[in-house]
Scaffold this motif. Sequence first.
Motif, PDB file in Angstrom:
ATOM      1  N   MET A  81      78.538  76.645  27.085  1.00 18.88           N
ATOM      2  CA  MET A  81      78.298  77.574  27.876  1.00 18.88           C
ATOM      3  C   MET A  81      77.011  77.101  29.201  1.00 18.88           C
ATOM      4  O   MET A  81      77.248  77.472  30.272  1.00 18.88           O
ATOM      5  N   THR A 136      87.314  79.184  30.818  1.00 19.09           N
ATOM      6  CA  THR A 136      86.399  80.194  29.821  1.00 19.09           C
ATOM      7  C   THR A 136      87.197  80.971  29.163  1.00 19.09           C
ATOM      8  O   THR A 136      86.842  81.500  27.887  1.00 19.09           O
ATOM      9  N   THR A 169      76.827  84.205  32.709  1.00 20.02           N
ATOM     10  CA  THR A 169      77.346  83.340  31.496  1.00 20.02           C
ATOM     11  C   THR A 169      76.359  83.140  30.649  1.00 20.02           C
ATOM     12  O   THR A 169      76.313  82.813  29.618  1.00 20.02           O
TER      13      THR A 169
END
Length: 209
Positions: free
Chosen positions: A126, A18, A152
Motif C-alpha cells: 500500500m 489494487t 489509500t
Amino acid sequence: MEKQDKLYKTAFALALFTIIYNVAEGIISTYLGFEDESLALFGFGTDSFIEVISGLGIAHMVLRIQRNPESDRDPFERTALRITGVAFYILVVGLVVSSLYNIWTGHKPLTTFWGVIISGISILVMWVLVWWKRKVGRELGSAPILADANCTLVCVYMSIILLISSGIYELFKIPYIDSLGTLGLAYFAFSEGKECFEKANSNKHCCCD
C-alpha cells in the motif's frame, strides 16, 4: 499528449492492480482468519473485498477524467460509492458485535501469526501504491488521482492496526487484544463508509485530500 496518455494508462493499471490485490488479500485473509479464529484478520479480509467495489469506481473515474479532466462524478461512480458505504456500515456492525461477543465469552484466536505476515506485506504494497499514485497524480496535475492516493493511506492504517494487535497477541498472548484490534478496524471502516456517502452526494474528491 503522449506522455499524458501514458500517465493515465499507468493510473488505470494501478487501479486494476489494487482491485486484483484486494481480491487476493480478501480470499487469503478471510480463509486464514476463519481457520485461526482471528476476528481481526477475518475482518481485515472482508474489508479488502469491500475495497474491490471502491476500486471499480476508481478505475472508472480514471477513464472518465482521461476523457474529460473537468468532468464531475457520474452515476456509476455515485452508485459504487453508495454500495461501498452500505457494505462498510454492515461490516462495522458485524465487527463490533463479534468483538463484544468474543470479549464477553473470553474467546481468543488460535494464532495471529498470519495476521502479522499479511499486514506486513499489505503495509509495504500500500505504501508503494500511495507513492506511485501520488507521483502520477502530481505529474498529471490531477486532484482526483491525488485524492485517491491519500485515501489509500487508510488501508495502511488498517494494516498497522492488524500488525500491532496480531503482533502483541503472538508475542504476549494478551487476552482480548485481537478483539480490540477488530474494534480499531471497525472505526476506520465506519470512517470509510461515512466518506463514501459524502463523496456520493457531492463532487468532492475525498475527505482526506
